[in-house]
Design a protein around this motif. Structure first.
Motif: not given
Length: 539
Positions: A170-174, A126-136
């Motif tokens: 961060g900006q990758l989410g945008l 688990v890194r930050t990408d799980a939450v990022l991917t779900a939010a995307v």
């Protein structure tokens, strides 16, 4: 019913992944960072060891810290928010696909997403990408719904989801949300939607959603310009996350460079999207052929969006495979409608069966390398006698269900058998267990290390960061434990202090596997050792 069984299989595999010890570096490091928030009762500041952490935003760390505060300092509690997020992401993928596809196709989009190798790996490592991917995934569903039906509530939920994506990485989410939305606006010719008053309110929702992260950066960095970050002081945390972060990654000026290969993400995709890689490539190529007629179709978000993202991030000088995780909702929605088409193509079905066979053979190699004769015998019986004959005799229409079942079984094997065996060679875990056992009946004392190396797994499982000291300072401590990467009989031979070896543990950088380590006969040659030593109090 079969679709539900596949989803249940993925849920079981991820549930077993919760119990696997944390792997170094990132998962264990981030768990220590979240744990520090609890131990020091400071939820506004991020530290990597003793250094202020100016990189990824706070959302992942907040969620994991709150989970561990509620359930205890356990690795499964650290992972729990990520796993829940991924399943919410799967639901978002389903609802997004349902806007333009029948129910059975939408269900398969969710299955593809949740059974993709990189998503299952993200539920364990688990890194930050799980939450990022779900939010995307949530944001793209809401924006796709808004662009189709123009309901304002979808616009506001999409803005909030985008704020969460930004707050996770961060900006990758945008970028992951913005490029697909712009692609859909271009194809649907709905640019005027950007200039209506609901868009202004949505911008306010986004600003409000990211305000906790901005405030945290302001407290830690803007109020303390004396902090030196990567050799530079006078750093504004707010300016960094709003502007500098992605440019540092793109140029390599902040984090350095690790891959000048502009095709890195394209060949990395081949294993990140397993076992759906062949179907994904076919779907992308088919949409390429239909690009002119695609302008007349209501859904253009996935194809153009994912292509634009892949091209843009390929110019970054710092690249890692999990950067692709945020694109996987797009790939799942793009791929799902083509499964029924591919099931009718004999050559593609044979190629998929071959891929599944190779995956089963590879899993057998892992069983042979890290198990014993009985383990290998069970594997041969299940795979050689049952799975492979049924796979190759199965009708073409069943190929995708077999794909889900076989990879679900492989994920279970990895989480129940392979990773626990592999993590026996991550010394911090076993040394932390030895410390907990040895400290009973002894005085409270710190754990020291003699160099700057990070010890994330031991920091997490001992619930205290190891303290750095010089060898010369050893004579001055009253008592304590030492974590050493050299033989203490050599390192401490000139010491006047009385010391006892508590534990010697084999060590290997398990995220960088090679054949010499995997092969049982040559594995010992690849190992180093770590030591836990008790330095007795002065008499």
């Amino acid at each position: 019913m079969t679709d539900r069984i596949l989803l249940l299989l993925m849920a079981v595999a991820m549930a077993f992944g919760l119990s696997v010890p944390l792997m170094e570096n990132d998962a264990a490091q981030f768990a220590v960072m979240a744990q520090r928030m609890i131990l020091e009762n400071d939820f506004w500041s991020l530290y990597k060891g003793t250094e202020p952490y100016l990189d990824k935003p706070h959302l992942h760390f907040w969620l994991s810290a709150w989970s561990m505060k509620l359930f205890g300092l356990h690795h499964w509690a650290y992972r729990l928010p990520a796993v829940i997020s991924l399943w919410l992401g799967g639901y978002s993928v389903y609802r997004w696909s349902l806007l333009s596809q029948p129910k059975h196709v939408a269900r398969w989009a969710a299955i593809i997403f949740l059974s993709t190798y990189s998503i299952v790996l993200a539920s364990m490592d688990v890194r930050t990408d799980a939450v990022l991917t779900a939010a995307v995934a949530w944001a793209l569903w809401q924006f796709a719904d808004y662009l189709t039906n123009e309901r304002w509530n979808n616009l506001f939920w999409g803005a909030l989801a985008t704020a969460l994506a930004f707050s996770a990485k961060g900006q990758l989410g945008l970028v992951l949300v913005g490029l697909p939305v712009l692609a859909q606006l271009w194809h649907s010719k709905k640019w005027p939607l950007l200039f209506r008053w609901p868009a202004v309110i949505a911008l306010g929702v986004f600003a409000l959603g990211i305000s906790p992260v901005l405030y945290a950066y302001y407290l830690q960095f803007d109020l303390h310009p004396e902090l030196v970050i990567r050799g530079v002081d006078q750093r504004s945390g707010v300016f960094f996350i709003l502007w500098e972060q992605s440019f540092e990654r793109m140029s390599g000026t902040g984090m350095g460079t690790n891959s000048p290969d502009y095709l890195f993400f394209f060949h990395t995709f081949l294993w990140v999207f397993m076992p759906w890689t062949l179907a994904g490539c076919y779907a992308w190529a088919s949409r390429w052929k239909q690009i002119k007629s695609a302008r007349k179709q209501p859904e253009s978000m996935t194809y153009i969006g994912v292509t634009a993202i892949m091209v843009l991030i390929s110019f970054a000088q710092f690249k890692l495979p999990h950067y692709l995780n945020g694109t996987l909702p797009l790939w799942a929605v793009l791929t799902a409608p083509y499964l029924s088409v591919l099931a009718q193509k004999r050559n593609w079905v044979i190629a998929q069966k071959t891929l599944l066979t190779l995956a089963l053979v590879f899993s057998g190699v892992l069983v042979w390398a890290f198990g014993n004769g009985s383990h290998l015998g069970v594997w041969v019986a299940l795979v050689g006698v049952v799975a492979l004959p049924k796979l190759w005799r199965s009708p073409s229409g069943m190929i995708w269900r077999y794909t889900g079942v076989i990879f679900g079984g492989i994920y279970l094997l990895m989480h129940v058998f392979f990773y626990p065996k592999l993590l026996e060679y991550q010394s911090g875990i076993s040394l932390a267990k030895a410390w907990h056992k040895d400290r009973v009946g002894k005085i409270d004392a710190p754990i020291y290390k003699l160099d700057d190396q990070y010890t994330w797994s031991m920091d997490f499982y001992t619930h205290q960061p190891l303290q750095k000291m010089d060898k010369q300072e050893l004579e001055s401590i009253s008592a304590g434990w030492l974590y050493l990467d050299d033989d203490p009989s050599v390192l401490l031979k000139d010491s006047t202090r009385s010391w006892t070896l508590i534990k010697k543990s084999p060590h290997y950088r398990i995220t960088r596997l090679n054949w010499s380590f995997i092969h049982p006969k040559t594995r010992d040659l690849q190992l180093s050792h770590r030591y836990l030593v008790w330095v007795s109090p002065d008499p």
